[in-house]
Design a protein around this motif. Sequence first.
Motif, PDB file in Angstrom:
ATOM      1  N   SER A 196     -36.247 -35.686 -17.111  1.00  0.00           N
ATOM      2  CA  SER A 196     -37.450 -34.940 -17.451  1.00  0.00           C
ATOM      3  C   SER A 196     -37.503 -33.652 -16.638  1.00  0.00           C
ATOM      4  CB  SER A 196     -38.701 -35.783 -17.148  1.00  0.00           C
ATOM      5  OG  SER A 196     -39.858 -34.983 -17.099  1.00  0.00           O
ATOM      6  N   VAL A 197     -37.672 -32.530 -17.313  1.00  0.00           N
ATOM      7  CA  VAL A 197     -37.835 -31.264 -16.607  1.00  0.00           C
ATOM      8  C   VAL A 197     -39.142 -31.258 -15.814  1.00  0.00           C
ATOM      9  CG1 VAL A 197     -38.223 -28.792 -16.923  1.00  0.00           C
ATOM     10  CG2 VAL A 197     -36.355 -29.919 -18.119  1.00  0.00           C
ATOM     11  N   ALA A 198     -40.166 -31.915 -16.344  1.00  0.00           N
ATOM     12  CA  ALA A 198     -41.445 -31.978 -15.627  1.00  0.00           C
ATOM     13  C   ALA A 198     -41.274 -32.690 -14.285  1.00  0.00           C
ATOM     14  CB  ALA A 198     -42.491 -32.690 -16.474  1.00  0.00           C
ATOM     15  N   THR A 228     -43.162 -25.299 -14.883  1.00  0.00           N
ATOM     16  CA  THR A 228     -42.625 -26.319 -15.788  1.00  0.00           C
ATOM     17  C   THR A 228     -42.379 -25.740 -17.173  1.00  0.00           C
ATOM     18  OG1 THR A 228     -43.807 -28.051 -14.572  1.00  0.00           O
ATOM     19  CG2 THR A 228     -43.040 -28.596 -16.788  1.00  0.00           C
ATOM     20  N   GLU A 229     -43.293 -24.914 -17.634  1.00  0.00           N
ATOM     21  CA  GLU A 229     -43.136 -24.296 -18.955  1.00  0.00           C
ATOM     22  C   GLU A 229     -41.903 -23.409 -18.990  1.00  0.00           C
ATOM     23  OE1 GLU A 229     -45.637 -20.828 -20.568  1.00  0.00           O
ATOM     24  OE2 GLU A 229     -46.570 -22.606 -21.471  1.00  0.00           O
ATOM     25  N   THR A 232     -38.741 -25.526 -18.865  1.00  0.00           N
ATOM     26  CA  THR A 232     -38.538 -26.182 -20.152  1.00  0.00           C
ATOM     27  C   THR A 232     -37.990 -25.206 -21.187  1.00  0.00           C
ATOM     28  OG1 THR A 232     -40.330 -27.743 -19.691  1.00  0.00           O
ATOM     29  CG2 THR A 232     -39.671 -27.483 -21.997  1.00  0.00           C
ATOM     30  N   PRO A 237     -36.766 -29.894 -22.746  1.00  0.00           N
ATOM     31  CA  PRO A 237     -37.714 -30.814 -22.124  1.00  0.00           C
ATOM     32  C   PRO A 237     -37.043 -31.962 -21.380  1.00  0.00           C
ATOM     33  CG  PRO A 237     -37.570 -31.245 -24.471  1.00  0.00           C
ATOM     34  CD  PRO A 237     -36.747 -30.020 -24.212  1.00  0.00           C
TER      35      PRO A 237
END
Length: 253
Positions: A196-198, A228-229, A232, A237
Motif C-alpha cells: 500500500s502506498v498509503a 500520499t496523493e 499514488t 495505489p
Amino acid sequence: MPAAYDRYLVPVVFRPFAEDLTTRAAALRPRRILELAAGTGVLTSGLLAAAPSAEVTATDLNEAMVTLGSAQAPGAAWRQADAQRLPFPDGSFDLVVCQFGVMFFPDRIGAYAEVRRVLTPGGRFLFNTWAPLETHGFEVALQAGLDRAFPADPPPFFRAFPHGYADPTVVAADLTAAGFTVEEVREVTVHGRAESVADLATGYLTGTPVRAAVEERGGGPQARAVVTEEMTARLGPGPVTAPMSAYVFSAVA
C-alpha cells in the motif's frame, strides 16, 4: 517512531539490503560481530541466522531502537552506544557491519577510526550507503509529495542525510583517512515491494526524522494526504514495486 519504522519501512526498504549484507557477512565466517546503527534488528536477525556460531553485539544510538531491536533479535547482545565513542576494547571484533547508518555520523572519519580501533588486524568493516536520491523510486515519489505539500520550504532531510553521502569516492577517501584499506565498492540495486502506498507514506512521515520537519512546518493530516496523493499518482495505489540503489563497501583494518 521505531514502531512505525519497523512496521511500514523495514519490510519494503531495508530488509532487501539486509539480506544482501547478511550474505556478504556470512561469507567472511566471522567469530565476533559488532553491528552499528542496528535499528530494530532486521540485519541483526539475519546475522544471527546466517552465522549461528558468531557472537553478535548490536548497538544503536537511539535507546528506543535498542529496546525494540532487543525484543526482536534477542540472540544478540544489545546496548546503546555512540559509534564515535565505542565502549569496547581495542581488537574486540573481527567484523563490524552497519546498514545505512554512516551517513548520520557527524564525524565520519572519527567514527571510522573508532571502528578500526575495535577491529582485529585484518578485520573487516562492511557497510552500505544509499546512492543518489534519484535512484530510489519510493523516495523520489515521497520527495515530490513533500515538495508539493510544502512548496515554500520542503523538508530537505532525504537529500541531506540518507542520500547526502552518495559519492563513493568521498566515502572511500574517508575510509582511507581513518586508516582502512578499501577492498571493494559495489553498487547494488534491488526492488522493494509495498502492499500500500498509503502505508508507505505513513512509514516515511511518522517513522523517520522527517516527522519532526513536517510538524515544524505545521503539517498534519492534510500534508499526509497531499504526500500520499502525489506518491499514488507516481507509483500507483499498490501493490507497487520500485528500484532502490545503494553502495556496499568492504574495508580492511
